[in-house]
Design a protein around this motif. Sequence first.
Motif, PDB file in Angstrom:
ATOM      1  N   MET A  19     -13.311  23.454  -1.877  1.00 48.97           N
ATOM      2  CA  MET A  19     -13.583  24.464  -2.311  1.00 48.97           C
ATOM      3  C   MET A  19     -12.909  25.842  -3.669  1.00 48.97           C
ATOM      4  O   MET A  19     -11.664  25.082  -3.759  1.00 48.97           O
ATOM      5  N   ARG A  63     -18.196  26.929  -2.666  1.00 51.68           N
ATOM      6  CA  ARG A  63     -19.082  25.465  -2.926  1.00 51.68           C
ATOM      7  C   ARG A  63     -17.855  25.098  -1.826  1.00 51.68           C
ATOM      8  O   ARG A  63     -16.858  25.406  -2.448  1.00 51.68           O
ATOM      9  N   LEU A 102     -20.844  32.412  -0.855  1.00 53.21           N
ATOM     10  CA  LEU A 102     -19.858  31.431  -0.145  1.00 53.21           C
ATOM     11  C   LEU A 102     -19.505  30.471  -0.936  1.00 53.21           C
ATOM     12  O   LEU A 102     -19.335  30.579  -2.194  1.00 53.21           O
ATOM     13  N   SER A 149     -11.137  32.646  -3.789  1.00 53.19           N
ATOM     14  CA  SER A 149     -11.113  32.956  -2.757  1.00 53.19           C
ATOM     15  C   SER A 149     -10.501  33.249  -2.309  1.00 53.19           C
ATOM     16  O   SER A 149     -10.447  34.275  -1.680  1.00 53.19           O
ATOM     17  N   LEU A 197     -14.014  27.948   4.963  1.00 56.54           N
ATOM     18  CA  LEU A 197     -13.746  27.655   3.811  1.00 56.54           C
ATOM     19  C   LEU A 197     -12.863  28.714   3.197  1.00 56.54           C
ATOM     20  O   LEU A 197     -12.698  27.592   1.989  1.00 56.54           O
ATOM     21  N   THR A 241     -23.443  25.996   1.344  1.00 57.12           N
ATOM     22  CA  THR A 241     -21.816  25.735   0.244  1.00 57.12           C
ATOM     23  C   THR A 241     -21.817  23.890  -0.539  1.00 57.12           C
ATOM     24  O   THR A 241     -21.243  23.892  -1.228  1.00 57.12           O
TER      25      THR A 241
END
Length: 316
Positions: free
Chosen positions: A1, A17, A15, A5, A260, A43
Amino acid sequence: MSSTSSILPWDVQRLPRADGSVFLVTGGNAGIGYFVAEQLSATGATVVLGSRNPAKAEVATASIRSRVPGARVRAVRLDLADLSSLRTAVESLDVECLDAVVHNAGVALDDPPRRETGDGHELMFGTNHIGHFALTHWLMPLLSAAPAARIVTMGSFAAKSERLDLDDLQSRKDYRPKRTYGRSKLAQMYFGLELDRHLRAVDSTVASVVVHPGGALDSLTPSRPPVHVRTAGARLCGAPAALFVQGKHAGAWPAVRAVLDPTVRGGQLWGPRVFSLRGKPQREPLWNHLTDTSVAVRLWDASRDLTGVDLGTIPG
């Protein structure tokens, strides 16, 4: 991820990945669960729809593939009202580890009479809470095998005004459908929070997060034919409500973020930003009654007795 973020503001349209991850969404063939699955599919993750209706699951997977190029999506048969089937359902996932499960599936009965599952539990409590409690037991080895798995429990804003009757969890004495539904979702939320306390006690790498969708209406939900079709009339009738609530695509946002976003932590509650009813997902304080750990513990013990499942043996 993506590590971005934790730096950039969360964007529901961009969003991070999650290539190589595997996510299970119970009830992923319709409603909010469908949009959770659709958004997670974008994603790059493999998304598995848990559904008791194979035909509806096939329609939903086809819809996601038509909207998300290259989507890795498939379905398994999952009936939360049949506790004896859950072990087989988990085995049918055929994966070595599971990075997240979204406990979303549920039933809501608008009218009497009271109904029961094959195991003798009131249908809404038995499916929405008891089924997910038992499912978590069978999923735990797969979740523990992932680096940092998430268990995301979908509660409901309807649970905010409810209180559990621990002496009548099955609504045998006084069955009122809307109240019983709200209490079944409240039970789920207590479970999600108590589960995280158990996970922390054994230093598990798995985290349990609770979310709710706010006010999510069909009339404000974009069409996904044939999964969901919004007519022009429904669009017009629902327009005034958009000031206060939202569609089910937006109702999916808190759950998607809980899966996520690496900044999300176990034991937290996430919901919509505007009065907890609409808008982008954000963390919110635990509702006062959800902080009562004595209720959560009693519910946990009752759920263990009703299912014969001991989640006290969570692997570290």
